[in-house]
Structure formats: structure tokens, C-alpha cells
Design a protein around this motif. Structure first.
Motif, short mmCIF file in Angstrom:
data_model
loop_
_atom_site.label_atom_id
_atom_site.label_comp_id
_atom_site.label_asym_id
_atom_site.label_seq_id
_atom_site.Cartn_x
_atom_site.Cartn_y
_atom_site.Cartn_z
N THR A 45 0.95 -1.25 0.08
CA THR A 45 -0.08 0.00 0.10
C THR A 45 0.84 1.29 -0.17
N GLN A 46 2.27 1.13 -0.29
CA GLN A 46 3.01 2.27 -0.24
C GLN A 46 4.32 1.92 -0.47
N GLY A 47 5.06 2.98 -0.93
CA GLY A 47 6.43 2.79 -1.53
C GLY A 47 6.48 2.71 -2.92
N LYS A 48 7.77 2.57 -3.71
CA LYS A 48 8.00 2.63 -5.13
C LYS A 48 6.95 1.65 -5.82
N LYS A 49 6.98 0.37 -5.05
CA LYS A 49 6.14 -0.82 -5.69
C LYS A 49 4.78 -1.07 -5.25
N LYS A 50 4.11 0.18 -4.67
CA LYS A 50 2.84 0.21 -4.39
C LYS A 50 2.02 -0.64 -5.19
N GLY A 51 1.03 -1.41 -4.93
CA GLY A 51 0.28 -2.08 -5.57
C GLY A 51 0.64 -3.58 -5.80
N ARG A 52 2.12 -4.03 -5.78
CA ARG A 52 2.43 -5.22 -5.95
C ARG A 52 1.73 -6.37 -5.11
N LEU A 53 1.46 -7.51 -5.60
CA LEU A 53 1.13 -8.61 -4.89
C LEU A 53 2.20 -9.50 -4.39
N VAL A 54 2.26 -9.78 -3.19
CA VAL A 54 3.12 -10.65 -2.54
C VAL A 54 2.80 -11.98 -1.92
N TRP B 77 6.84 -14.87 -3.68
CA TRP B 77 6.85 -14.51 -5.17
C TRP B 77 5.83 -13.35 -5.16
N TYR B 78 5.92 -12.78 -6.37
CA TYR B 78 5.26 -11.44 -6.45
C TYR B 78 4.78 -10.95 -7.81
N SER B 79 3.90 -10.20 -8.02
CA SER B 79 3.33 -10.02 -9.19
C SER B 79 3.11 -8.41 -9.40
N ASP B 80 3.55 -7.71 -10.42
CA ASP B 80 3.29 -6.33 -10.56
C ASP B 80 2.17 -6.12 -11.56
N ASP B 81 1.49 -7.02 -12.06
CA ASP B 81 0.54 -7.06 -12.91
C ASP B 81 -0.62 -7.54 -12.51
N SER B 82 -1.06 -7.54 -11.46
CA SER B 82 -2.49 -8.03 -10.86
C SER B 82 -2.69 -9.69 -11.16
N GLY C 64 6.63 0.63 5.77
CA GLY C 64 6.90 0.13 4.44
C GLY C 64 7.68 -1.03 4.20
N SER C 65 8.33 -1.90 5.38
CA SER C 65 8.96 -3.11 5.15
C SER C 65 8.00 -4.33 5.18
N ILE C 66 8.50 -5.07 4.63
CA ILE C 66 7.56 -6.44 4.77
C ILE C 66 8.12 -7.47 5.75
N LEU C 67 7.14 -7.79 6.52
CA LEU C 67 7.75 -8.78 7.74
C LEU C 67 7.27 -10.14 7.32
N LEU C 68 8.03 -11.11 7.24
CA LEU C 68 7.64 -12.61 7.15
C LEU C 68 7.68 -13.27 8.31
N ASN C 69 6.78 -14.20 8.74
CA ASN C 69 6.57 -14.87 9.95
C ASN C 69 6.51 -16.46 9.67
N ARG D 11 12.89 -10.00 7.16
CA ARG D 11 12.45 -8.77 6.62
C ARG D 11 13.10 -8.26 5.47
N SER D 12 12.11 -7.57 4.41
CA SER D 12 12.24 -7.02 3.46
C SER D 12 12.24 -5.56 3.23
N ASP D 13 13.15 -4.65 2.78
CA ASP D 13 13.14 -3.11 2.64
C ASP D 13 12.96 -2.81 1.26
N ASP D 14 12.89 -3.82 0.21
CA ASP D 14 12.79 -3.46 -1.00
C ASP D 14 11.53 -4.33 -1.85
N ALA D 15 10.51 -4.30 -1.14
CA ALA D 15 9.10 -4.54 -1.63
C ALA D 15 9.20 -6.45 -2.16
N GLY D 16 10.10 -7.03 -1.23
CA GLY D 16 10.01 -8.52 -1.34
C GLY D 16 11.37 -9.08 -2.23
N GLU D 17 12.26 -8.15 -2.52
CA GLU D 17 13.22 -8.72 -3.75
C GLU D 17 14.46 -9.24 -2.94
N THR D 18 14.73 -8.70 -1.70
CA THR D 18 15.91 -9.34 -0.96
C THR D 18 15.38 -9.26 0.50
#
Length: 287
Positions: A99-108, A122-127, A152-157, A173-180
């Protein structure tokens, strides 16, 4: 699926999302997320032939509803995007839309490939038309849940095989929308038996639910954090305790301004099993 339009007080009749004969195929481990950009409710799940192992499964599928679950699209096979982890057991629980950041809208999404072998995201930038799987895995992990924190970070549990002596949940945790992602860390406050758990960022606060025990699936508890899971407030909400046990759970945010959250969970009492729902005040720790 069932649907409630009054904060869980009453529920619709059982509706079928995926209708293959269970004697032919087993479908499960669903992840559901609402795509706010399209209005679609997306459901990702895995399938296996009847009698075959579901961890890992055989294939991964996606179906979509544009009318809040009344009707669902013909399932699309998304296994090719997840190679060499096709058949990964997704979730179970919720997916995530940023809901925020440069990759707003990305599905993770997150899932586990085999029992305690490894987790992937895994993630998608095209719905959901295409998916990308970053080159990262989480060894010896199992059922996973994730959320986007207020910063804006993602937390994985993650559920794990108790490789740590704390008998607790594992996180990354990921600070780049799930890429690292950061290395796996164990959270000693989040004690757990071998069981699934749920995580949800609701407004400015982070909530977590699981059986708060190192022995068995007992003491289903909701915890809250005001710093993104770095620390957890000591006062907890006991959903079910004593002779009533709670297992898997799924937290749901308040979407209509009632000040309530909700938790859907497995309930065991006097040899009987059920799926139950409880609403709770989001500020329970201040009451």
C-alpha cells in the motif's frame, strides 16, 4: 468459503470456490488477497491428485472473483512462474498487496516447499498475470504469513521445526518490496508449538495470533506491537484457553471503522472440532 457482512455475527451458506471431485484431486493451502486496484478477490491454492502428497503439491492455481466471492473465474495454472518450486504449498492464510512505496500495488505471497524443507516468496506487478520469484529461500521453514509494516517494510513470519532452542517463530524482513530479505531471526517472545500462525498490520499496529505454548495447540492468543514486531506489548488477548483449544488462525482487519479486529480459527472442545470467529477490540491492551 463463507462470507459475513456484519463483522462475523452471521455467515452465508457454504460456497464452492473450486469444484473438482475430491476423489480425483485435493485442493487446499489457499491464500486470499483483495486487489484494491482492480477490486478483485484473488485466491491462490495448490492441488495434488487424490492420495498423493500435498507437501509439496503438484501444481499451483489462481482464481479471481469480481463480486466478493459470489462467482469465481476459471482457474489459471501459475506453476510455471514458480519453477523449480512448482507445487509449493501456499500460505495458508492471506496474501499481501503493498500500500506504500515505489512498488505500491505489488502482490506478494509466501509458501513452503515440502515439510520443513524451505520457504519461498513470489510477487506480481500486473495483478497476477505474471509472477516473479526472487532468488532467495528460507531453509528448514514451513507455513508462512506476511504483512507490510507501517514503515513500508515487509515482515515474514514462519513456522519452523524448532531448530532454535526457544521453541518460537522465525522471521525475516524485506526493505525493497520483497526482492531481498534479511537472514532468518528467531523471536523468543512469540513462543509456539509446531503450528501455523497469523500476522496483520492493522492501521499503525502489528497483530499476531497463534497458540501461545511450547507444548501443544493451546492458549490461542493475540499479541500487539507498536514498533513493527521489534518488541511486543506484554498484555495479550486470550481468545481460547483452558479445555478449549485453538489451532490455525487468520486475523482480519477492521475495514468499516468499528474499532474491532477479528480472528478466524480452529476450535477444539470436548472432542469436537469447529471453525470459529471472534471479534476483539483493537485497543484491548489499553482496556
Amino acid at each position: 468459503m463463507k462470507r459475513s457482512e456484519d463483522m462475523g455475527k452471521t455467515w452465508s451458506k457454504l460456497m464452492n470456490v473450486y469444484g473438482l471431485n475430491v476423489s480425483d484431486i485435493v485442493a487446499g493451502n489457499q491464500i486470499v488477497v483483495v486487489n484494491d486496484e482492480t477490486g478483485a478477490v484473488m485466491c491462490i491454492y495448490s492441488t495434488s491428485p487424490a492420495g498423493k502428497s500435498c507437501s509439496p503439491a503438484s501444481a499451483n492455481w489462481q482464481t479471481v472473483s469480481y463480486d466478493a466471492g459470489d462467482h469465481w473465474s476459471t482457474p489459471v495454472d501459475i506453476s510455471k512462474f514458480l519453477e523449480p518450486y512448482a507445487g509449493v504449498s501456499s500460505g495458508p492464510g492471506d496474501g499481501l498487496q503493498l500500500t506504500q512505496g515505489k512498488k505500491k500495488g505489488r502482490l506478494v505471497f509466501a509458501g513452503h516447499y515440502g515439510a520443513y524443507r524451505e520457504d519461498i516468496v513470489w510477487y506480481s506487478d500486473d495483478s497476477g498475470l505474471h509472477y516473479t520469484r526472487p532468488n532467495v529461500t528460507f531453509p528448514k521453514m514451513d507455513e508462512a504469513t506476511l504483512t507490510q509494516l507501517a514503515n513500508g517494510s515487509i515482515l515474514l513470519n514462519m513456522r519452523n521445526a524448532h531448530a532454535s532452542s526457544c521453541d518460537c517463530r522465525a522471521t525475516s524482513r524485506s526493505d525493497d518490496a520483497g526482492e531481498t530479505w534479511t537472514p532468518i531471526r528467531y523471536d523468543p517472545t512469540l513462543i509456539s508449538p509446531i503450528c501455523q500462525a497469523s500476522l496483520a498490520q492493522i492501521e499503525s499496529r502489528l497483530y499476531f495470533s497463534n497458540p501461545a505454548s511450547t507444548k501443544s495447540r493451546e492458549n490461542l492468543t493475540v499479541r500487539v506491537s507498536d514498533d513493527g514486531g521489534t518488541t511486543w506489548i506484554k498484555k495479550t488477548l486470550l481468545v481460547q484457553g483452558g479445555s478449549v483449544w485453538g489451532g490455525y488462525s487468520s486475523l482480519v482487519p477492521d475495514e468499516i471503522g468499528t474499532g474491532l479486529g477479528g480472528v478466524l480459527y480452529e476450535r477444539y472442545s470436548n472432542g469436537k472440532q469447529a471453525i470459529s470467529f471472534s471479534a476483539f477490540p483493537l485497543d484491548f491492551d489499553k482496556m
